[in-house]
Motif scaffolding. Structure first.
Motif, PDB file in Angstrom:
ATOM      1  N   LEU B 189       0.652  -1.178  -0.043  1.00  0.00           N
ATOM      2  CA  LEU B 189      -0.100   0.003  -0.030  1.00  0.00           C
ATOM      3  C   LEU B 189       0.893   1.322   0.130  1.00  0.00           C
ATOM      4  CD1 LEU B 189      -3.237   0.419  -0.064  1.00  0.00           C
ATOM      5  CD2 LEU B 189      -2.784   1.027   2.472  1.00  0.00           C
ATOM      6  N   PRO B 190       1.786   1.498   0.884  1.00  0.00           N
ATOM      7  CA  PRO B 190       2.672   2.595   0.904  1.00  0.00           C
ATOM      8  C   PRO B 190       3.396   2.749  -0.280  1.00  0.00           C
ATOM      9  CG  PRO B 190       3.106   1.243   2.858  1.00  0.00           C
ATOM     10  CD  PRO B 190       1.934   0.425   2.028  1.00  0.00           C
ATOM     11  N   MET B 191       3.507   1.672  -1.362  1.00  0.00           N
ATOM     12  CA  MET B 191       4.394   1.971  -2.644  1.00  0.00           C
ATOM     13  C   MET B 191       3.206   2.385  -3.524  1.00  0.00           C
ATOM     14  SD  MET B 191       7.064   0.004  -1.364  1.00  0.00           S
ATOM     15  CE  MET B 191       7.283  -0.638   0.106  1.00  0.00           C
ATOM     16  N   VAL B 192       2.114   1.651  -3.484  1.00  0.00           N
ATOM     17  CA  VAL B 192       1.060   1.737  -4.481  1.00  0.00           C
ATOM     18  C   VAL B 192       0.488   3.315  -4.452  1.00  0.00           C
ATOM     19  CG1 VAL B 192      -0.967   1.001  -5.706  1.00  0.00           C
ATOM     20  CG2 VAL B 192       0.721  -0.513  -4.874  1.00  0.00           C
ATOM     21  N   VAL B 193       0.141   3.670  -3.331  1.00  0.00           N
ATOM     22  CA  VAL B 193      -0.900   4.957  -3.274  1.00  0.00           C
ATOM     23  C   VAL B 193       0.310   6.229  -3.783  1.00  0.00           C
ATOM     24  CG1 VAL B 193      -1.594   6.593  -1.515  1.00  0.00           C
ATOM     25  CG2 VAL B 193      -2.119   4.224  -1.576  1.00  0.00           C
ATOM     26  N   PRO B 194       1.338   6.335  -3.301  1.00  0.00           N
ATOM     27  CA  PRO B 194       2.079   7.643  -3.855  1.00  0.00           C
ATOM     28  C   PRO B 194       2.233   7.443  -5.446  1.00  0.00           C
ATOM     29  CG  PRO B 194       3.389   6.472  -2.027  1.00  0.00           C
ATOM     30  CD  PRO B 194       2.439   5.867  -2.505  1.00  0.00           C
ATOM     31  N   VAL B 195       2.424   6.088  -5.797  1.00  0.00           N
ATOM     32  CA  VAL B 195       2.641   6.235  -7.395  1.00  0.00           C
ATOM     33  C   VAL B 195       1.326   6.437  -8.172  1.00  0.00           C
ATOM     34  CG1 VAL B 195       3.435   4.548  -9.385  1.00  0.00           C
ATOM     35  CG2 VAL B 195       4.585   4.564  -7.152  1.00  0.00           C
ATOM     36  N   ILE B 196       0.445   5.901  -7.709  1.00  0.00           N
ATOM     37  CA  ILE B 196      -0.822   6.666  -8.299  1.00  0.00           C
ATOM     38  C   ILE B 196      -1.143   7.805  -8.174  1.00  0.00           C
ATOM     39  CG2 ILE B 196      -3.500   6.340  -8.021  1.00  0.00           C
ATOM     40  CD1 ILE B 196      -2.944   3.185  -7.457  1.00  0.00           C
ATOM     41  N   VAL B 197      -0.942   8.475  -7.041  1.00  0.00           N
ATOM     42  CA  VAL B 197      -1.071  10.116  -6.586  1.00  0.00           C
ATOM     43  C   VAL B 197      -0.107  10.807  -7.685  1.00  0.00           C
ATOM     44  CG1 VAL B 197      -0.479  11.808  -5.265  1.00  0.00           C
ATOM     45  CG2 VAL B 197      -1.804   9.923  -4.385  1.00  0.00           C
TER      46      VAL B 197
END
Lengths: 277, 258
Positions: B189-197
């Motif tokens: 989660l901490p990896m995916v959220v920033p990338v999507i943002v």
């Protein structure tokens, strides 16, 4: 305690070395500036120091013993544009991420988070439950840095921390680092392209070129010779050029020309001295 | 990793072929592959594809990777035809499975050839040119192709961003090097959220940048590259069409024999 790199080499692709037998030792409580042209290996070097990159040759030691990623938890690394790593729903949760990952109890986590928020100057009453994505760029950066400070590292490495910050933000950041160094004895290493802003604080300058350390020592000694500065791939500092010019005009040599206040005081004192004579 | 999915730029003659010709060629061969299962032809095609690979000066290592990446599919296909739905006897099952594997391999290699020898932009423009008759039916060909190209263009950037965020989170204690699988997965989660943002922000910026440069869609737009079919390109199309005709006539023969 000492964080030390011994003959560290690394290449992303074979035949294209990024680090060539780098030796570097960092004491806790030190404030070091790391400079060098783009592509000289600075960012790779700091990742080796945090254990994110395993060197091809050589080793990283902590207090004399070889250290892998797990031992290097005491090193805090703040990447370029750290605000891009925010993900949680609230500022509090984002800063608490690291301490929680370490398995600390929630009470202790809260202590750490609040202390980190205080350190970077974020008022808990206002920011605690705010979404990190709604903050301004400078505030986001402070949240991200707080996330690393909450891990209470003994060394704090920052890769280009002032890129994109305004003048006030830059000053606030450096005085925060200086405070951490003085109060907690944290060793600070700042990678930077703008030496002028870090030299009022840094007592040591390390210069890299083509994956090697080509200069390591007192900033003034390393930077006072213009030709040498150019040879190291750096731009001569305006303040040092001014110092040079003043010396040619018969003024005394300034000790810290990049610190405007100190320089002005020294010059005034000199003039008063001359007037008094 | 991503580098093995994109244009290779080896300076071969196949790279100079017109993208429309190449697309038609590959399309014809793919259809031919679907309708014509004669074992002899399969071997001829295999040889032809190898020849194409050599002609395009593509590294053989890349062929190896491609084979490796579809090998699991081969195993499952063979299992399907021999164990799960075995035909009248094992031998027909084996042959049917093998033919299907060769077909899959043919598709993958042909498409790889197309992608490896054509820059994404050129490929997209070729596709748009071929599909342009559909514009009369109000199919948004230009827009679809543009979206596709942008997506392709952003893959390496996103991959780099993900790597950066991953390291940043590890640097603040996201222990990918410790913990069990469940914890590791939650750690995504901490990896995916920033990338999507970041991706969303980037998309917004891109839209603004396109508007700032007066992008207004398809109508009235001129092109940087003009494509003209030369002799070689027609020859390439002709080879493709010949294969297609041979395959289709064989297929019709089979149908009428039944």
């Amino acid at each position: 305690m000492q964080l030390r790199l011994e003959r560290v080499s690394f290449a992303y692709r074979r035949g294209l070395p990024v680090l060539r037998e780098v030796d570097l030792a960092l004491e806790s409580g030190e404030f070091v500036a790391l400079a060098g042209r783009s592509g000289s290996g600075k960012s790779t070097l700091v990742q080796v120091m945090k254990g994110l990159i395993r060197p091809d040759g050589g080793k990283v030691t902590l207090a004399g013993t070889a250290a892998g990623p797990e031992q290097l938890d005491s090193v805090g690394l703040v990447f370029q544009y750290p605000e891009h790593q925010l993900f949680a729903q609230s500022v509090y949760d984002d800063i608490a991420f690291g301490p929680r990952q370490q398995g600390l109890e929630e009470q202790l986590v809260e202590q750490r988070v609040l202390a980190a928020m205080a350190a970077v100057g974020l008022d808990p009453a206002r920011y605690r439950e705010a979404s990190p994505f709604e903050l301004s760029g400078g505030e986001k950066r402070r949240v991200a840095i707080a996330g690393v400070i909450a891990l209470e590292p003994r060394w704090l490495i920052l890769d280009e921390p002032t890129a994109g910050l305004d003048g006030r933000g830059r000053k606030a950041l450096f005085s925060l680092l200086e405070r951490l160094r003085q109060v907690r004895g944290v060793g600070v290493l700042v990678v930077t392209h703008r030496l002028e802003e870090v030299l009022p604080y840094a007592t040591r300058l390390v210069v890299m070129q083509d994956g090697r350390i080509i200069g390591d020592g007192e900033p003034l000694a390393l930077l006072s010779d213009e030709a040498r500065v150019r040879a190291m791939g750096l731009e001569p500092l305006d303040s040092l050029l001014l110092r040079q010019r003043l010396m040619e005009l018969g003024w005394p040599a300034l000790d810290a020309p990049w610190d405007v206040d100190l320089a002005a005081e020294a010059l005034l004192a000199h003039r008063r001295g001359r007037a008094g004579r | 990793m991503i580098g093995t999915l994109l244009y290779q730029g080896r300076g071969s003659c196949a790279e100079t072929w017109d993208p429309r010709a190449k697309l038609l060629f590959v399309l014809c061969l793919v259809i031919d592959l679907m309708v014509d299962h004669r074992p002899g032809w399969m071997l001829v095609r295999a040889a032809a594809i190898l020849l194409l690979w050599a002609l395009s000066r593509l590294p053989w290592r890349l062929l190896g990777y491609t084979l490796l990446s579809v090998s699991l599919l081969f195993v499952s296909t063979m299992l399907y035809h021999t164990v799960i739905v075995p035909g009248d006897d094992l031998q027909t099952g084996l042959i049917r499975g093998a033919v299907m594997c060769l077909q899959i391999l043919g598709f993958v290699l042909l498409l790889s050839f197309l992608v490896y020898t054509t820059p994404p932009m050129v490929l997209a423009e070729g596709m748009e040119a071929l599909l342009s008759p559909l514009k009369r039916l109000r199919v948004p060909v230009h827009e679809a192709v543009m979206i596709f190209t942008i997506a392709l263009r952003f893959l390496p950037i996103l991959a780099g961003e993900f790597e950066k965020v991953r390291k940043a989170q590890i640097a603040r204690g996201a222990g990918f090097h410790r913990g069990r699988l469940g914890r590791r997965l939650r750690g995504l989660l901490p990896m995916v959220v920033p990338v999507i943002v970041q991706a969303l922000l980037r998309a917004e910026e891109l839209a603004t940048a396109m508007e700032a440069r007066c992008y207004r869609g398809d109508v009235g737009r001129t092109r940087l590259r003009c494509y003209r079919m030369r002799g070689t390109d027609w020859a390439v199309v002709a080879v493709g069409v010949a294969c297609l005709v041979s395959g289709v006539t064989h297929g019709i023969q089979l149908l009428t024999l039944r």
